[in-house]
Structure formats: structure tokens, C-alpha cells
Scaffold this active site. Structure first.
Site, short mmCIF file in Angstrom:
data_model
loop_
_atom_site.label_atom_id
_atom_site.label_comp_id
_atom_site.label_asym_id
_atom_site.label_seq_id
_atom_site.Cartn_x
_atom_site.Cartn_y
_atom_site.Cartn_z
N CYS A 2 7.29 -3.14 48.23
CA CYS A 2 8.14 -2.29 49.05
C CYS A 2 8.08 -0.85 48.55
CB CYS A 2 9.60 -2.74 48.95
SG CYS A 2 9.81 -4.47 49.39
N GLY A 28 4.74 -1.00 52.47
CA GLY A 28 5.39 -2.04 53.26
C GLY A 28 5.42 -1.66 54.72
N ASN A 101 12.63 -2.68 45.13
CA ASN A 101 11.20 -2.96 45.04
C ASN A 101 10.99 -3.80 43.80
OD1 ASN A 101 8.29 -0.96 44.13
ND2 ASN A 101 8.39 -2.96 45.09
N GLY A 102 10.42 -4.99 43.99
CA GLY A 102 10.20 -5.90 42.86
C GLY A 102 10.63 -7.29 43.23
N CYS A 235 2.94 -2.69 36.22
CA CYS A 235 1.97 -3.48 37.01
C CYS A 235 0.64 -2.74 37.11
CB CYS A 235 2.53 -3.73 38.40
SG CYS A 235 1.31 -4.43 39.53
N TYR A 241 -4.78 -1.07 43.19
CA TYR A 241 -4.76 -1.27 44.64
C TYR A 241 -3.58 -0.63 45.35
CZ TYR A 241 -3.68 -3.75 48.98
OH TYR A 241 -3.34 -4.05 50.26
N CYS A 382 1.41 -13.52 41.67
CA CYS A 382 2.31 -12.52 41.08
C CYS A 382 3.74 -12.95 41.36
CB CYS A 382 2.07 -11.15 41.72
SG CYS A 382 3.26 -9.91 41.17
N CYS A 433 1.43 -5.09 32.68
CA CYS A 433 1.37 -6.48 33.11
C CYS A 433 0.00 -6.71 33.73
CB CYS A 433 2.45 -6.77 34.15
SG CYS A 433 2.33 -8.45 34.84
N CYS A 436 -1.61 -11.69 36.70
CA CYS A 436 -2.39 -12.32 37.78
C CYS A 436 -3.88 -12.33 37.45
CB CYS A 436 -2.13 -11.63 39.12
SG CYS A 436 -2.43 -9.87 39.09
P1 5GP Z 1 -10.00 -11.01 50.52
O1 5GP Z 1 -11.51 -10.90 50.56
O2 5GP Z 1 -9.55 -11.55 49.23
O3 5GP Z 1 -9.49 -11.77 51.69
O4 5GP Z 1 -9.40 -9.55 50.69
C1 5GP Z 1 -9.73 -8.53 49.78
C2 5GP Z 1 -9.11 -7.27 50.26
O5 5GP Z 1 -7.71 -7.41 50.25
C3 5GP Z 1 -9.42 -6.05 49.42
O6 5GP Z 1 -9.90 -5.04 50.27
C4 5GP Z 1 -8.10 -5.62 48.82
O7 5GP Z 1 -7.99 -4.20 48.84
C5 5GP Z 1 -7.09 -6.25 49.72
N1 5GP Z 1 -5.87 -6.64 49.00
C6 5GP Z 1 -5.66 -6.88 47.71
N2 5GP Z 1 -4.39 -7.22 47.46
C7 5GP Z 1 -3.76 -7.18 48.65
C8 5GP Z 1 -2.42 -7.39 49.05
O8 5GP Z 1 -1.52 -7.69 48.26
N3 5GP Z 1 -2.16 -7.22 50.37
C9 5GP Z 1 -3.14 -6.88 51.27
N4 5GP Z 1 -2.80 -6.73 52.55
N5 5GP Z 1 -4.40 -6.67 50.92
C10 5GP Z 1 -4.71 -6.82 49.63
FE1 SF4 Z 2 1.05 -6.61 38.89
FE2 SF4 Z 2 -0.41 -8.81 38.69
FE3 SF4 Z 2 1.60 -8.36 37.00
FE4 SF4 Z 2 2.07 -8.93 39.56
S1 SF4 Z 2 1.15 -10.29 38.03
S2 SF4 Z 2 3.06 -7.35 38.32
S3 SF4 Z 2 0.36 -7.89 40.58
S4 SF4 Z 2 -0.30 -7.16 37.23
MG MG Z 3 -8.81 -3.07 50.51
#
Ligand code: 5GP
Ligand code: SF4
Ligand code: MG
Length: 458
Positions: A2, A28, A101-102, A235, A241, A382, A433, A436
Site C-alpha cells: 500500500c 496499490g 502499509n505492512g 524490505c 521492485y 512474504c 529483510c 522471501c
Molecule cells: P512472473 O513471471 O513471475 O509471473 O512475473 C514476473 C513479473 O512480476 C516481473 O516483471 C516482476 O516485476 C513482477 N512482480 C514481482 N513482484 C510482483 C508483485 O508483488 N506484484 C506484481 N503485480 N508484480 C510483481
Molecule cells: Fe520484503 Fe521479501 Fe521480506 Fe517480504 S519477505 S518484507 S518481500 S524481503
Molecule cells: Mg515487472
């Protein structure tokens, strides 16, 4: 995940909050909300969808010099207006509005305790337990009520709360999620990321420190550190990302972090003889540039992203993912045809998007596709605010690297090492952290992780 934003002591608090939320939209897109406070009385607007989908007439009716706002990320099974934030309730000490957020990892237990003693809940959000606990506290000041409320709370929270005429900002002692303090004409402005300060013209002052509560009222600003110090667990995925590249979070630039990740990736997993490198826009743009800078391989725009395909239009079912990818991305044949290409992405989660992208890139004529990922393999869910799927859906949790390469249909696959990733982020490698990626979870997992995914949507 968020985004949160709040301001106190500004005549256009609502307008600023709306602007701030626009620049936190990437955090979000499921719902948005603003609560404004005028002379201690609070009113709010919450709606599903984007900030731009918020009902204009209702927004224009909001008045006040204090406002907080929230953008909420989509999570499976919890897409409803009840779970939109800010939460707004009235209590014997005045209204309480909360934007979170969290994810709290022991919200299930805390909620069961409250229900046992008669509380009733209006949503399935973990965040609601904080509001209940504040309302029950007999402490005189809002910040003392918040200390009471947070005392047994475990997990990740960056919070903005209004109670009566006070604005409260808080960050959990491990500092999982970012929260910054800026200033505009003397008024304090809080936001998840500095990009939201920039859009309203506020100057960055400092981060809200892990474990800190800041209270702002007519008497000024007070800072408290009421809780035991904990090891920092910011995180790392925010740098990889989530956050926007024009933001500074956790004491460093997200753009610089991503470029460093890309450069490290080029050192760890080079692609000798490649013709070009491209990103999967937008989240890996900076990392792909870093890869190009370090390797000398030319950076090209090979994938074009359509920014106008609304999320609500796209159904999340597995079967429609390929169609979804084609709606969202298209490949530039003139760039790719006959070329040995390096495709850089920030992460692979399920692998489904990546697989569809690889077929798109091959369809546009690429002769070899070498996938490079600017993070380590995601092997666990996560519990602290990012909505990664359960373990069995994570491709790297159930397959080895050769199996993943084969499944994605790429000629070679290279991930950044965990050490390489942590060494590359500003103020790393300690204090992050990486659960994951590493399985090193700082807290006990929630007793009912699925229920907690409702969370703040985070
Ligand atoms: P996958 O190939 O695993 O289906 O998708 C990878 C893509 O998902 C990457 O481009 C990455 O930037 C994106 N991505 C990584 N984490 C998340 C997330 O938490 N939410 C969304 N919507 N995209 C994510
Ligand atoms: Fe971030 Fe991964 Fe830790 Fe979740 S588990 S807080 S996504 S580093
Ligand atoms: Mg992406």
C-alpha cells in the site's frame, strides 16, 4: 502493498493528499481513500479502483487542514470496499482514522482476543485491530493510546493515524516499510516514498525512524521511541521492485540501487556476444540500464508497455494470463529480429508472465533469449506486506534453476546471488529483510497466513 500519505496544518490538506496518492499509485491500485479532519471532526471517501476513480463530488466536499490517504494493493479474495482504507471509526476519545502499509503477523491472535471480549469487526483487515486497541486504551494522549495499541503487535507497519486533531505517524521497530517526513510551508507531510513529497513540492526532512512514533497537534511535534530496539529488517524487495526509481527510501536512491543490482548482475552472469539488452518495463528499466552500463551491451527498447489497460479489465485467472501479457506488452520486431538478446527483469515469482514474454520475444524474431534477473530466486511467501503467492505457486520454490530455464523457454537463465543483491543496495548488506529469498524469517509465520493476506492488502 500500500501507499500512505498524510499532512497536518495545511489549508489544502485534501488536495495535497490526492496529489500524493497519485504518485503512490504504483503501491496499490485496488482501492483509494482519503479522510479529512476539520475541527476534530472527520469525514472520509473510499472507493474501489484508482485515485482518479475516486468520486469527485464527494472529494470536493471534504474539508480540513489535516488529511490522510491510502492506496491499496490487490490481494486474492479480499477485493471489497470494506477493506479499503483509511479505516474510520468514532471512539470515546474522538474519531480514529488509520492508513496502514505492512502486515501484522499476529493479527489473528489479537483479533481473537478482542472478539472474545466482545469486539465486532467491520472488515477482514489486520489493521482494524490497531483501531480497536487504541479505542480501548485509557491513556490520555493519542500517541499514548497508540503505544498501548502497538505494544503486543508483531510484524510490519508504517502507519498514519488521525485521532481528534492529532496526526500520528509510526513505523515498526524493524522498519520493514518506508515512511518519510517532509515539510511544506512549515506543515509536516508524511509519505511512503519521497516521490509523493516531490509532487506536492514538500522538501524531504528525514525518515520516520524504525520504532518511532511522531505526534503532531496544535502544540507542535513530539517524537517517541516507546518500544525495545529490534534488529533492522527493511524490505529489500522495495529496492528491487516495489518503490519508484525517483524515490529515496531507506537512506538511498531506488534508481541507484537498481542500477547497482543490474551492474552486479552483469558481473555475476554475463552474456558474452549478446547483441542487446532490454528491460521488462517498467520495474526493471533501471536494472537493465545498469546491466548495459557494466557489460557494454547496448540497451534497447524491445518491449512496449501499454499503460492504458486497466487492472479491473484484466481477470487474474491463470488461463487468461497469456492474453493479459499480450494486452500489456508488445514486442518491437525491428529491434529483436535475428538478435541474441538479454532480457532483464527484477524478479520471477510464478514464472507465468515471464514465460509469455519469452514467447512474445521469440515471436518477434529473437534468435537467442538469455534471461537475467536482478534479484535472487523468490523461494518463500512474504508475511510483511508484499502479496507474493503461497510457496507452492513460486516457481523457484518447487523447481531447480535448469528446470526453471526449461520451463520459461530461455537459452540461459541467471539470477543475482543473495549476497550480490544485498551488497548492491544502499546501506546494505545488513539491516534488510530477505526472507522471501533466503527463508530467514524474522518472526514466526502467521498462524493463518491465508487469512492475513487480507491485511491492508499488503
Ligand atoms: P512472473 O513471471 O513471475 O509471473 O512475473 C514476473 C513479473 O512480476 C516481473 O516483471 C516482476 O516485476 C513482477 N512482480 C514481482 N513482484 C510482483 C508483485 O508483488 N506484484 C506484481 N503485480 N508484480 C510483481
Ligand atoms: Fe520484503 Fe521479501 Fe521480506 Fe517480504 S519477505 S518484507 S518481500 S524481503
Ligand atoms: Mg515487472
Amino acid at each position: 502493498m500500500c501507499g500512505i500519505f498524510g499532512v497536518r496544518g495545511h489549508d489544502d490538506a485534501v488536495g495535497l493528499t490526492k496529489l500524493g496518492l497519485f504518485s503512490l499509485q504504483h503501491r496499490g491500485q485496488e482501492s483509494a481513500g482519503i479522510v479529512a479532519v476539520e475541527n476534530g471532526a472527520a469525514r472520509g471517501v473510499r472507493s474501489m479502483g484508482l485515485v482518479s476513480d475516486m468520486p469527485l463530488l464527494q472529494l470536493e466536499a471534504l474539508r480540513g487542514t489535516l488529511a490522510i490517504g491510502h492506496t491499496r494493493y490487490s490481494t486474492a479474495g479480499s477485493s471489497s470496499i470494506e477493506n479499503a482504507q483509511p479505516v474510520l471509526v468514532s471512539s470515546r476519545g474522538g474519531h480514529i482514522a488509520l492508513a496502514h502499509n505492512g502486515n501484522l503477523t499476529n493479527a489473528g491472535e489479537l483479533r481473537a482476543d478482542l472478539e472474545e471480549s466482545g469486539s465486532i469487526f467491520a472488515s477482514s483487515m489486520d489493521s482494524e485491530v490497531i483501531v480497536h486497541r487504541m479505542a480501548r486504551s485509557n491513556a490520555p494522549l493519542p500517541e499514548e493510546k497508540l503505544v498501548d495499541a502497538l505494544r503486543d503487535v508483531e510484524g510490519a507497519y508504517s502507519l498514519l493515524i488521525s485521532m481528534a486533531d492529532t496526526l500520528l505517524a509510526a513505523r515498526d521497530p524493524r522498519g520493514w516499510r518506508p515512511l518519510v517526513l517532509g515539510r511544506l510551508n512549515g506543515a509536516p507531510v508524511f509519505a511512503s516514498e519521497t516521490c509523493a513529497l516531490d509532487i506536492v513540492g514538500a522538501t524531504f526532512e528525514r525518515e520516520v525512524e524504525p520504532g518511532e512514533i511522531i505526534a503532531v497537534d496544535a502544540n507542535g511535534e513530539r517524537s517517541l521511541f516507546p518500544f525495545e530496539r529490534r534488529e533492522l529488517k527493511r524490505c529489500v524487495f522495495e529496492h528491487v521492485y516495489f518503490a519508484r526509481p525517483d524515490s529515496r527510501i531507506f537512506g538511498g536512491s531506488v534508481d541507484r540501487a537498481r542500477r547497482a543490482l543490474g551492474r552486479q548482475l552483469a558481473r555475476e552472469c554475463p552474456v558474452p556476444g549478446a547483441d542487446l539488452v532490454f528491460s521488462v518495463p517498467d520495474s526493471s528499466n533501471s536494472a537493465a540500464i545498469g546491466f548495459a552500463e557494466e557489460s557494454g551491451v547496448p540497451y534497447e527498447l524491445a518491449l512496449i508497455r501499454n499503460h492504458y489497460v486497466g487492472r479491473t479489465f484484466i481477470q487474474p485467472s491463470q488461463a487468461s494470463r497469456i492474453a493479459k501479457v499480450r494486452l500489456k506488452f508488445s514486442a518491437v520486431r525491428e529491434v529483436l529480429d535475428g538478435k541474441r538478446v538479454v532480457m532483464v527483469d527484477d524478479s520471477i515469482v510464478r514464472g507465468t508472465t515471464t514465460r509469455a514474454l519469452v514467447s512474445l520475444v521469440r515471436g518477434a524474431g529473437a534468435s537467442e533469449v538469455h534471461m537475467r534477473v536482478s534479484s535472487a530466486p523468490v523461494t518463500g511467501p512474504c508475511y510483511y506486506g508484499i502479496d507474493t503467492p503461497s510457496r507452492d505457486e513460486l516457481i523457484a520454490a518447487t523447481h531447480n534453476q535448469e528446470e526453471i530455464r526449461d520451463s520459461l523457454g530461455v537459452d540461459s537463465l541467471g539470477y543475482l546471488t543473495l549476497d550480490g543483491m544485498l551488497e548492491s543496495v544502499p546501506s546494505g548488506p545488513d539491516g534488510f529483510c530477505h526472507a522471501c529469498f533466503s527463508g530467514d524469517y524474522p518472526t514466526a509465520p502467521p498462524t493463518d497466513p491465508n487469512k492475513l493476506r487480507f491485511g491492508c492488502g499488503c
